[in-house]
Design an enzyme around this catalytic site. Structure first.
Site, short mmCIF file in Angstrom:
data_model
loop_
_atom_site.label_atom_id
_atom_site.label_comp_id
_atom_site.label_asym_id
_atom_site.label_seq_id
_atom_site.Cartn_x
_atom_site.Cartn_y
_atom_site.Cartn_z
N TYR A 181 -12.01 7.50 4.85
CA TYR A 181 -11.15 5.99 4.54
C TYR A 181 -11.46 4.92 5.49
CZ TYR A 181 -7.72 8.68 1.77
OH TYR A 181 -7.04 9.42 0.64
N HIS A 233 0.84 -0.93 0.06
CA HIS A 233 0.16 -0.15 0.10
C HIS A 233 1.08 1.34 0.10
CE1 HIS A 233 -3.65 1.97 2.02
NE2 HIS A 233 -3.47 2.89 1.01
N HIS A 275 -10.71 1.47 -1.92
CA HIS A 275 -10.05 2.59 -1.63
C HIS A 275 -10.86 3.66 -2.05
CE1 HIS A 275 -7.20 5.11 0.11
NE2 HIS A 275 -6.21 4.28 0.31
N ARG A 325 -1.82 8.70 -5.96
CA ARG A 325 -2.30 9.39 -4.90
C ARG A 325 -3.73 9.13 -4.72
NH1 ARG A 325 -0.74 15.29 -3.08
NH2 ARG A 325 -1.25 15.13 -1.00
N ALA A 326 -4.28 8.62 -3.61
CA ALA A 326 -5.64 8.00 -3.44
C ALA A 326 -6.59 9.21 -3.20
CB ALA A 326 -5.88 7.28 -2.21
N GLU A 342 1.36 2.57 3.70
CA GLU A 342 0.44 3.71 3.04
C GLU A 342 1.40 4.93 3.18
OE1 GLU A 342 -2.67 4.71 5.86
OE2 GLU A 342 -3.91 5.95 4.69
N HIS A 352 1.41 5.03 -2.41
CA HIS A 352 0.77 5.93 -3.16
C HIS A 352 1.97 7.12 -3.63
CE1 HIS A 352 -3.23 4.65 -2.39
NE2 HIS A 352 -3.07 4.95 -1.09
#
Lengths: 340, 340
Positions: B193, B6, B177, B70-71, B283, B8
């Protein structure tokens, strides 16, 4: 002494649901007469309580439950403000009758006549009635009266301030408690409740509510949602957002109950959250009614999890009663009057 | 070997944001020219990676990161399907360039061109392009393209089935996500989230998705939201809803990452969730960037928490790499081709 801060009247006599059904029918057909509550005898109330909440309270060794109407049935999203008001009064009055029948075992916490888009100030009258006339000691505040669409402003918005002023004046805390979800994404007890708990806590981090209301107090139920499990994330986010440390920014005013239905969850809660911020609760008879096959005991028999903790007796007593008496001064006064 | 499932690209060169700004400007003024990505040199990409993700990867001793755009910037709620598609292609292509420059350190996971109200089938083409042409090994699926209004059907609805068929055909998993929240109630990384993680899990309990797709696999990030902390609640709800035990009903297909930023949270995760269902993730560089004052280490240095666990080496290896290679067969094949 053991005070269960989180109990709902999920087992009310059927006349209550009949009243609600009449309301719902009239929403579809306004030509129908206004809903009217059929007579409910003391015997019917006794039966509904003694075979359920009181039975479990005795079996599990609790002394008193802070008792409020069924949370999932508040359903503030149904009908309009008048619907919500009529339903709320009926529900709260029934809680008052339970308390009158069992003053040693229950104290009242009220539902509010919230409705989407309606000013929260309209709920102050019912809060005042329940506290000053019916002797209730707290309320359940729904941060999402839309039932899963989240159309109200965050709890830190000035929208809510008139109600907070009344809470402070009356010296009663609120449990942050949503109701049923009409959004198919959110199962009520499995997603909407827990999400609301998490959401409220993060709103408190982002805002400055407790600077404006230093004496305002909230219980976030269901063990604080996801918060204790992600305590590092919340401490880190507070830091990133340049908020003060959580101990002073939020945790003087926010408390978590113990409605977490397995030992490892309770262990975590007590490990990361200060003892002064934890209040005993079971949410029974409620969300999860079954027996845990891994323990042979009811999931919601949360006293067992607290009993199993290695804690100083004084700390256990804070969780079981001391913190609740501090957070609910009207409960403390009531118990003191009873010589407890 | 340590695989971070995970990560980004939160540090992309500024040309990417300029492209997005052009898109946003054109949404306000359609007379403007379509957004065009300025040239980004390999040097600029190297700089952005080597001073951030690669630096931290090396410092913390991870070997490879599953890397996606990038989420929070996916922002599927902005503009229309064409906006989302153009943005997604640019973001995914940039991930591919990172992977091409550092094939030992990164493998690609794609963003999807979702848009509220648009059939998910429209995202299959981009999934297929990323997997078959760019060599990506998974995707990020947003259960709420509306950005906090939750207007899409639950993940168990047939709405999503065409996409699941493509996932199964291509043998790639999805991380569930969400992206930025445009609902002021929900802080993105502090509420939206975590709520989405919890929500998705409960949807899987309610539904029968994995009966229809026995080989479909989801990673629920951020340690599974609130789920492990409330594991008793979820086991109890499955029982109340007369669903099969979670081990067979959900946990053959659903995995949690280790993006939980304190030791007690990770301890709980590993205590209640089967080792086979846990995949290492950090993350980073992401949601929480600071240093935990109680440990002196970065909150998101999640390797430390796993290292501190008392686990058999074979179990740690499952969390660090073995489970990821099983869940992402294309990653396993890629690593095997690299002799790893």
């Amino acid at each position: 002494m053991i005070i269960d801060c989180h109990g709902h009247y999920t087992t009310a006599p059927s006349a209550l649901q009949q009243f609600r059904d009449q309301q719902l029918a009239r929403l579809k057909n306004p030509a129908l007469a206004a809903a009217a509550l059929a007579h409910i005898s003391d015997a019917a109330i006794r039966e509904s309580i003694e075979t359920n909440q009181l039975k479990l309270q005795r079996e599990r060794g609790a002394d008193l439950t802070l008792f409020s109407p069924r949370a999932s049935a508040m359903a503030h999203h149904i009908g309009d403000a008048a619907t919500s008001h009529a339903w709320t009064v009926v529900c709260n009055d029934l809680i008052q009758r339970v308390v009158a029948l069992y003053p040693q075992n229950f104290a009242g916490v009220c539902q509010l006549p919230q409705s989407p888009g309606v000013p929260i100030a309209d709920s102050i009258g019912e809060l005042r009635r329940c506290v000053t006339e019916l002797g209730f000691v707290g309320c359940n505040l729904n941060p999402d009266p839309s039932g899963g669409h989240w159309t109200a402003p965050p709890l830190t918005d000035r929208h809510w301030y008139p109600f907070y002023e009344a809470m402070v004046e009356l010296d009663v805390p609120a449990m942050v408690h949503v109701s049923a979800s009409c959004n198919p994404n959110f199962h009520a007890t499995g997603a909407h409740y827990i999400n609301a708990d998490t959401t409220a806590f993060m709103q408190f981090i982002e805002g400055d509510l407790f600077k404006d209301f230093p004496n305002l107090r909230f219980i976030i139920p269901h063990g604080g949602g996801a918060v204790p499990y992600h305590w590092g994330r919340y401490r880190g986010l507070a830091d990133m957002l340049q908020r003060p440390p959580l101990a002073e920014h939020v945790m003087r005013n926010v408390f978590f109950d113990t409605c977490v239905y397995h030992q490892p969850g309770i262990d975590l809660l007590v490990k990361v959250i200060d003892i002064d911020n934890i209040v005993f609760g079971s949410e029974m008879v409620g969300a999860v009614r079954g027996i845990d096959p891994t323990t042979g005991h009811y999931f919601d028999d949360t006293r067992r999890y607290i009993d199993a903790l290695t804690l100083a007796p004084a700390d256990k007593q804070k969780i079981f009663a001391g913190n609740a008496r501090r957070i609910f001064p009207r409960l403390d006064a009531l118990l003191t009057r009873q010589g407890r």
